[in-house]
Design an enzyme around this catalytic site. Structure first.
Site, PDB file in Angstrom:
ATOM      1  N   GLY A   7       0.821  -1.212   0.000  1.00  0.00           N
ATOM      2  CA  GLY A   7       0.000   0.000   0.000  1.00  0.00           C
ATOM      3  C   GLY A   7       0.850   1.254   0.000  1.00  0.00           C
ATOM      4  O   GLY A   7       0.496   2.273  -0.607  1.00  0.00           O
ATOM      5  N   ASN A   8       2.033   1.187   0.642  1.00  0.00           N
ATOM      6  CA  ASN A   8       2.945   2.337   0.655  1.00  0.00           C
ATOM      7  C   ASN A   8       3.648   2.532  -0.676  1.00  0.00           C
ATOM      8  O   ASN A   8       4.195   3.604  -0.947  1.00  0.00           O
ATOM      9  CB  ASN A   8       3.990   2.172   1.763  1.00  0.00           C
ATOM     10  N   LYS A 120      -0.039  -2.886  13.609  1.00  0.00           N
ATOM     11  CA  LYS A 120      -0.079  -2.637  12.170  1.00  0.00           C
ATOM     12  C   LYS A 120      -0.354  -1.172  11.882  1.00  0.00           C
ATOM     13  O   LYS A 120      -1.378  -0.616  12.285  1.00  0.00           O
ATOM     14  CB  LYS A 120      -1.176  -3.503  11.540  1.00  0.00           C
ATOM     15  N   LYS A 203      -0.757  -8.063   4.586  1.00  0.00           N
ATOM     16  CA  LYS A 203      -0.914  -8.599   3.235  1.00  0.00           C
ATOM     17  C   LYS A 203       0.240  -9.490   2.818  1.00  0.00           C
ATOM     18  O   LYS A 203       0.063 -10.406   2.022  1.00  0.00           O
ATOM     19  CB  LYS A 203      -1.145  -7.475   2.230  1.00  0.00           C
ATOM     20  N   LYS A 261       7.479  -8.798   5.900  1.00  0.00           N
ATOM     21  CA  LYS A 261       7.929  -9.216   4.575  1.00  0.00           C
ATOM     22  C   LYS A 261       8.992 -10.298   4.682  1.00  0.00           C
ATOM     23  O   LYS A 261       8.969 -11.299   3.948  1.00  0.00           O
ATOM     24  CB  LYS A 261       8.473  -8.013   3.790  1.00  0.00           C
TER      25      LYS A 261
END
Length: 299
Positions: A7-8, A120, A203, A261
């Site tokens: 999203g970033n 988050k 995500k 990640k």
């Protein structure tokens, strides 16, 4: 392959959260994504941290509502709009096969400890005094993110993507699938069936789950930095290029940003012996090819 768009990466730090800004970032990356989707079975998962935070702020400020919309509903909204942007960007970049967005639910546990420890980041950043004022009026929790303060929400572990079987059918039909946007709409299972909860699933962890269940060859996470860095933000920061999953497991990264990640990459590689990659959306083609970003392998 499974490609996770941060999203970033769609909305960079300091940018205005206008639709045109995010669409422009997708348009720049779309040719590389379309070229890959033309040759391979591709699933695209996207983040929604900045976008869902914006919707939450608007919902909270709306005097016409009895109470704000829950985060689960807002995640579903972002799946629709960001999925639409991705579909259109791929088509405009020349992808002839169909791309379809699935509104996707992700099952989480109601007893997940994350519900008691919001970590988050969502939404935009604020100066500390503004964040404290906003927190006092909304009841939201804030934590420092670099030089700014951002809202934090629970991020429970993804256990199952409810609509994954439908995604498999679409993939086998030659359709590029966009699913689990924002990690999927977080739901718990109760006596009455599934119900949404106030959280945002990571995500990247969902993308790793999807990639593992589909037995993908490659998991790619595209974000707003060129690679994974050691000592990020310091004078000694250095980029990781190629690393084995066992060596990666020895390293530690921030829970609110690069940590998920790295965890997602490790889980996928350990489970499938495939390759995972982390890099910039701007370098999408090279990251996918293995010539840019951080490449994680089983050896």
């Amino acid at each position: 392959m499974v490609i996770a768009l941060g999203g970033n990466a769609l909305l960079r730090r300091g940018e205005r959260p206008d639709a045109a800004v995010q669409v422009a970032h997708l348009a720049a990356a779309a040719p590389a994504l379309a070229a890959v989707a033309a040759e391979h079975e591709v699933v695209i998962v996207h983040g929604n941290g900045p976008q869902v935070g914006l919707l939450a702020l608007e919902s909270t400020a709306d005097p016409g509502l009895t109470k704000p919309f829950p985060l689960s509903d807002l995640v579903a909204e972002t799946q629709g709009v960001i999925g639409y942007w991705i579909q259109q960007a791929l088509a405009n970049a020349g992808l002839s096969r169909r791309a379809v967005t699935l509104v996707t639910q992700t099952l989480v546990s109601a007893s997940d400890p994350a519900f008691g420890t919001p970590m988050k980041f969502v939404g935009t950043g604020y100066p500390e005094d503004h964040a404290r004022l906003l927190g006092s009026t909304t009841g939201w929790s804030f934590r420092q993110d670099g030089t700014e303060w951002r809202r934090v929400v629970p991020s429970p572990e993804p256990r199952r993507v409810v609509e994954l079987d439908a995604a498999g059918i679409l993939l086998r039909s030659g359709i590029t699938v966009i699913l689990a946007g924002g990690g999927g709409v977080p739901v718990v299972e109760g006596t009455a069936g599934l119900a949404g909860v106030d959280a945002v699933v990571d995500k990247d962890l969902t993308a790793a789950l999807v990639a593992t269940e589909l037995r993908s060859d490659l998991l790619v996470m595209l974000t707003d930095v060129p690679a994974v860095y050691l000592d990020y933000g310091t004078s000694t920061q250095r980029q990781l290029r190629d690393i084995g999953v066992a060596d990666l497991a020895e390293l530690r990264f921030p829970a609110g940003s690069m940590g998920p990640k790295v965890t997602a990459a490790g889980r996928f590689v350990e489970a499938t012996k495939g390759r995972a990659a982390i890099g910039s959306l701007d370098d999408a083609a090279a990251v996918i090819a293995g010539t840019a970003g951080t490449q994680i392998t089983a050896e």
